[in-house]
Design a protein around this motif. Structure first.
Motif, mmCIF file in Angstrom:
data_model
loop_
_atom_site.group_PDB
_atom_site.id
_atom_site.type_symbol
_atom_site.label_atom_id
_atom_site.label_comp_id
_atom_site.label_asym_id
_atom_site.label_seq_id
_atom_site.Cartn_x
_atom_site.Cartn_y
_atom_site.Cartn_z
ATOM 1 N N LYS A 154 15.577 53.048 74.722
ATOM 2 C CA LYS A 154 16.738 52.235 74.067
ATOM 3 C C LYS A 154 17.418 51.408 75.167
ATOM 4 N N ARG B 24 11.355 48.180 71.513
ATOM 5 C CA ARG B 24 11.595 48.249 70.183
ATOM 6 C C ARG B 24 10.931 49.530 69.412
ATOM 7 N N CYS C 250 13.976 42.616 77.381
ATOM 8 C CA CYS C 250 14.250 43.808 77.626
ATOM 9 C C CYS C 250 15.134 44.035 79.008
ATOM 10 N N THR C 251 16.015 44.870 78.974
ATOM 11 C CA THR C 251 17.095 44.923 80.021
ATOM 12 C C THR C 251 16.523 44.920 81.597
ATOM 13 N N LYS D 131 16.010 48.578 75.886
ATOM 14 C CA LYS D 131 15.955 47.504 74.665
ATOM 15 C C LYS D 131 14.358 47.419 74.184
ATOM 16 N N HIS E 275 11.930 38.290 73.620
ATOM 17 C CA HIS E 275 12.558 39.407 73.602
ATOM 18 C C HIS E 275 13.455 39.438 74.977
#
Length: 421
Positions: free
Chosen positions: A263, A268, A150-151, A266, A148
């Protein structure tokens, strides 16, 4: 052979891997008496700063020893650590399992950089059992890396893509630990709920747990590290809520309680999904204690968004909280987003911590008058209950044992237990 001094920064996985590394060097007959190995962390800028500080402190305290830096921060930015005058070598996260990378005797005046491309790694390294002489529980790494993005997170670039340890090897490690006398094993990794799809047959985390419990029936307690709630399938849910040997302690990677922030991170899951999951867990097994990671002050976080994170502490009954003030990490998308002022971040982090502590205080009070089974820590005078409540006992007792105690009182933040006859 002399063991190196190990300095572990950051997560439980780093602690476990440091012990594995120590054992690997001993098995390879490498004398580490002249080494200090710093296992670095890159999760935040503060973690990197603390790693650099630890390197300087180690060299000042041990000027005659060579400092070798490994771990996530070393993998992501090896040049930064090589430029430190205290450093003798930099070893990457996958390279650290080759004991030869810790042999020095370099002719160059510049620290050696031994860092491979972590994104090319497709298999887990051959891990040894992570048993700790100074701990009553042991950690077994079942998975490494993360798929993943994630930002806010740089860790995939330090750990690589997700890779799972074959179930048979995990079982063998757990059995070996039980044979050594350990009563509790913690399954750990970077993203443990992503376990399995890269292995033949695509086993799931639930299937792995079933196999461990079936094939090592003498293991009394199995605990899980942080879970991504959106990946808890029905099989895993049924184990968490119905298997008495799997501890009633679920630590969720929430990060925020606001849907817009989730969101932008990022993530889920939504806040509604997180709340519903906890409600389902507690409906089936009310004694489950919930822990969670929450980031304070993520970019663009407004007061109303922060209020949702504050509220989710009560809505998910979080009693084991890890609160992180956000700090921008170079190379992540979140670092380019509009930032929240530092004073607001610190203020919000404190408010979150205070709310978790109030929740935890109520929870501890609710445990007075109950009976809990404690795994006694190495000190012999305290232990952890199945729900991960820490309890001070009224008399020293053999370390590493599981004993029933009556919770008879509370002193500040400390539960007091009386060992039952």
């Amino acid at each position: 052979m002399n063991a190196p001094e190990m300095i572990s920064m950051g997560c439980r996985l780093n602690i476990a891997e440091s012990e594995t590394l120590r054992q690997n060097l001993a098995a390879s007959n490498i004398d580490g008496g002249n080494l200090v190995i710093v296992n670095s962390c890159a999760v935040t800028n503060e973690a990197v700063r603390q790693t650099r500080q630890a390197i300087r402190r180690a060299k000042k305290q041990n000027p005659e020893k060579d400092i070798i830096v490994t771990g996530c921060a070393a993998q992501i930015d090896p040049g930064m650590f090589a430029d430190m005058p205290e450093t003798s070598a930099v070893v990457g996260n996958s390279d650290k399992y080759d004991a030869a990378n810790f042999k020095l005797g370099l002719q160059s005046n510049r620290p050696d950089i031994r860092v491979s491309d972590i994104m090319q790694i497709r298999e887990t390294a051959p891990h040894m059992v992570s048993a700790f002489a100074d701990r009553s529980r042991a950690f077994v790494e079942i998975q490494n890396g993360c798929d993943h993005r994630c930002t806010f997170c740089i860790i995939p670039y330090g750990r690589g893509n997700s890779r799972s340890v074959p179930a048979g090897e995990v079982v063998n490690q757990v059995r070996a630990l039980v044979d050594q006398g350990f009563q509790e094993v913690v399954l750990t990794g970077v993203d443990v709920t992503s376990y399995g799809p890269d292995l033949p047959g695509e086993p799931t985390l639930g299937m792995l747990i079933e196999r461990v419990l079936k094939l090592v029936p003498e293991l009394p307690r199995l605990r899980l590290s942080s879970l991504d709630g959106i990946e808890i399938d029905d099989r895993l849910f049924d184990l968490i809520t119905g298997e008495p040997r799997l501890m009633p302690h679920v630590h969720l990677s929430l990060q925020s309680g606001d849907n817009m922030i989730l969101k932008r991170m990022k993530r889920r899951h939504s806040r509604e999904q997180a709340i519903a999951l906890v409600e389902r867990l507690k409906a089936k097994r009310p004694e489950i204690a919930i822990g969670a990671d929450i980031i304070a002050g993520f970019p663009t976080e407004e007061e109303s968004m922060f209020a949702n994170s504050l509220a989710i502490i009560d809505e998910c009954d979080i009693v084991h909280g890890h609160i992180f003030p956000y700090s921008p990490k170079l190379g992540t998308p979140a670092a380019k987003m509009p930032q929240v002022d530092g004073q607001f971040i610190r203020k919000r982090a404190k408010i979150l911590r205070d709310r978790v502590e109030r929740r935890a205080a109520d929870w501890r009070r609710s445990l007075v008058g109950t009976r809990q089974n404690l795994l006694i820590e190495m000190s012999g005078d305290a232990g952890y209950a199945e729900n991960f409540a820490r309890v001070q006992i009224d008399q020293p007792i053999g370390k590493g044992r599981i004993v029933p105690v009556d919770i008879v009182g509370l002193q500040q933040k400390q539960l007091i237990g009386r060992v039952t006859a």
